[in-house]
Design an enzyme around this catalytic site. Structure first.
Site, PDB file in Angstrom:
ATOM      1  N   THR A  64       0.838  -1.207   0.000  1.00 28.48           N
ATOM      2  CA  THR A  64       0.000   0.000   0.000  1.00 28.48           C
ATOM      3  C   THR A  64       0.868   1.250   0.000  1.00 28.48           C
ATOM      4  OG1 THR A  64      -1.792  -1.140   1.142  1.00 28.48           O
ATOM      5  CG2 THR A  64      -1.823   1.259   1.214  1.00 28.48           C
ATOM      6  N   HIS A 117      -2.300  -2.798 -10.323  1.00 28.71           N
ATOM      7  CA  HIS A 117      -1.852  -3.422  -9.075  1.00 28.71           C
ATOM      8  C   HIS A 117      -2.998  -4.202  -8.436  1.00 28.71           C
ATOM      9  CE1 HIS A 117      -3.876  -0.614  -6.185  1.00 28.71           C
ATOM     10  NE2 HIS A 117      -3.849   0.182  -7.244  1.00 28.71           N
ATOM     11  N   HIS A 119      -3.798  -8.086  -5.757  1.00 20.27           N
ATOM     12  CA  HIS A 119      -3.341  -9.347  -5.169  1.00 20.27           C
ATOM     13  C   HIS A 119      -3.648 -10.503  -6.124  1.00 20.27           C
ATOM     14  CE1 HIS A 119      -2.373  -7.214  -1.603  1.00 20.27           C
ATOM     15  NE2 HIS A 119      -3.605  -7.028  -1.188  1.00 20.27           N
ATOM     16  N   LYS A 270       0.597  -4.825  16.953  1.00 24.01           N
ATOM     17  CA  LYS A 270       1.475  -5.931  16.575  1.00 24.01           C
ATOM     18  C   LYS A 270       2.532  -6.182  17.657  1.00 24.01           C
ATOM     19  CE  LYS A 270       4.346  -5.407  13.096  1.00 24.01           C
ATOM     20  NZ  LYS A 270       4.789  -5.275  11.686  1.00 24.01           N
TER      21      LYS A 270
END
Length: 333
Positions: A64, A117, A119, A270
């Protein structure tokens, strides 16, 4: 409860159809604007403009951040950016969609030069009889770091769209706890992603632990990709692209260094895994193969960089042209 589920499923399907209708309408509008002065077949392109780049981005590799730079530069550098949005982010296209996609990318002159672009796993355009293939680029990441980032992303999202509800939202289990309990979301099989993305649309690419898939991914990286960078050295990847493909990436390095917050996308909440967790994952054959592919890509990227830049006072500089022509015959009058 069954009737409620049916209502929800129908609502979801209606939303999907509405979005598809909107997308098709937007495409028609673009085509009408570009063909207002004449038929489509009269559109001719300079060789410099007849270029398509495909960035088949791997999830959670800073894709991104990199894509936002392309969006920021597209108006200034005069090219189009298009997101390939596949249903449920399925990286494998049906055979009929492969044909449609190849036809769109190669013949949609109004969208050239174009930067696509999404996935989507690697697709070999040569199989479809295409004379001029697109330029493939990509970025990959240390496999365990990528999996940890994706694990927490599914639970907490990131600072890019903080209000969006994620698939595993509410699950507070840490990555360490997941590995210790043998959970499915952190199983070694979940590491098997970067290899199949580069391997492509063959069945064997998606057979977890396939040695053939690893070798095919390596082959494609060397022979079919213009440049593959690594998340950990993203700025250098951008610098090399700007030097080699200025038509698209002029100004990209400076924009990355000084850019707005939109160029940074960090997974929230995270927690770094412990050494014990990492050691446990590294015992698996799947990690060994994904890590072999990552190190192969890293070595190739560093090889390309070493022949393209020089370091001075801690800064990297792109080398000037280092070849010239001589002994040109016959001599002109």
């Amino acid at each position: 409860s069954t009737s409620i589920l049916l209502v929800l499923e129908n609502s979801s399907r209606l939303l999907e159809l509405s979005l598809l209708a909107i997308a098709r309408h937007e495409v028609r509008e673009i085509e009408q604007r570009h063909t207002a002065d004449g038929p489509r077949q009269d559109v001719t392109l300079d060789e410099e403009d007849d270029v398509v780049i495909i960035y088949n981005r791997v999830p959670k590799t800073a894709s991104t951040s990199f894509t936002n730079i392309a969006y920021d530069l597209c108006a200034k550098n005069r090219y189009h950016v298009l997101h390939i949005n596949t249903t449920k982010n399925n990286p494998v296209m049906s055979l009929q969609d492969q044909v449609r996609f190849v036809k769109n990318v190669t013949s949609w002159k109004e969208m050239k030069p174009g930067f696509y672009h999404g996935h989507v796993s690697y697709l070999d355009f040569a199989k479809f009889g295409v004379k001029k293939k697109p330029i493939y680029i990509n970025v990959i990441r240390d496999p365990i770091e990528r999996l940890v980032s994706y694990y927490y992303f599914l639970r907490f999202g990131d600072d890019y769209r903080p209000g969006l509800r994620r698939r595993k939202q509410g699950d507070k289990k840490t990555f360490d706890e997941c590995v210790a309990a043998g959970g499915s979301d952190c199983a070694p099989e979940k590491l098997w992603l970067q290899i199949p993305f580069f391997c492509g649309h063959s069945s064997e690419c998606w057979n977890v632990g396939s040695r053939w898939a690893l070798e095919q991914a390596k082959y494609n990286l060397i022979n079919e990709y213009f440049l593959v960078g690594v998340t950990e050295e993203l700025e250098d990847f951008i610098m090399l692209l700007e030097a080699a493909l200025p038509r698209f990436f002029r100004g990209a390095t400076e924009l990355y260094r000084t850019g707005k917050k939109s160029h940074l996308r960090k997974t929230t909440e995270k927690k770094l895994p412990t050494k014990e967790t990492i050691a446990k994952l590294q015992q698996s054959e799947i990690w060994k193969m994904e890590n072999e592919f990552y190190e192969f890509a890293l070595e190739q990227f560093q090889f390309v960089r070493a022949h393209a830049v020089r370091e001075k006072d801690g800064e990297l500089y792109i080398l000037a042209q280092n070849f010239f022509y001589e002994k040109i015959y016959p001599k002109s009058n």
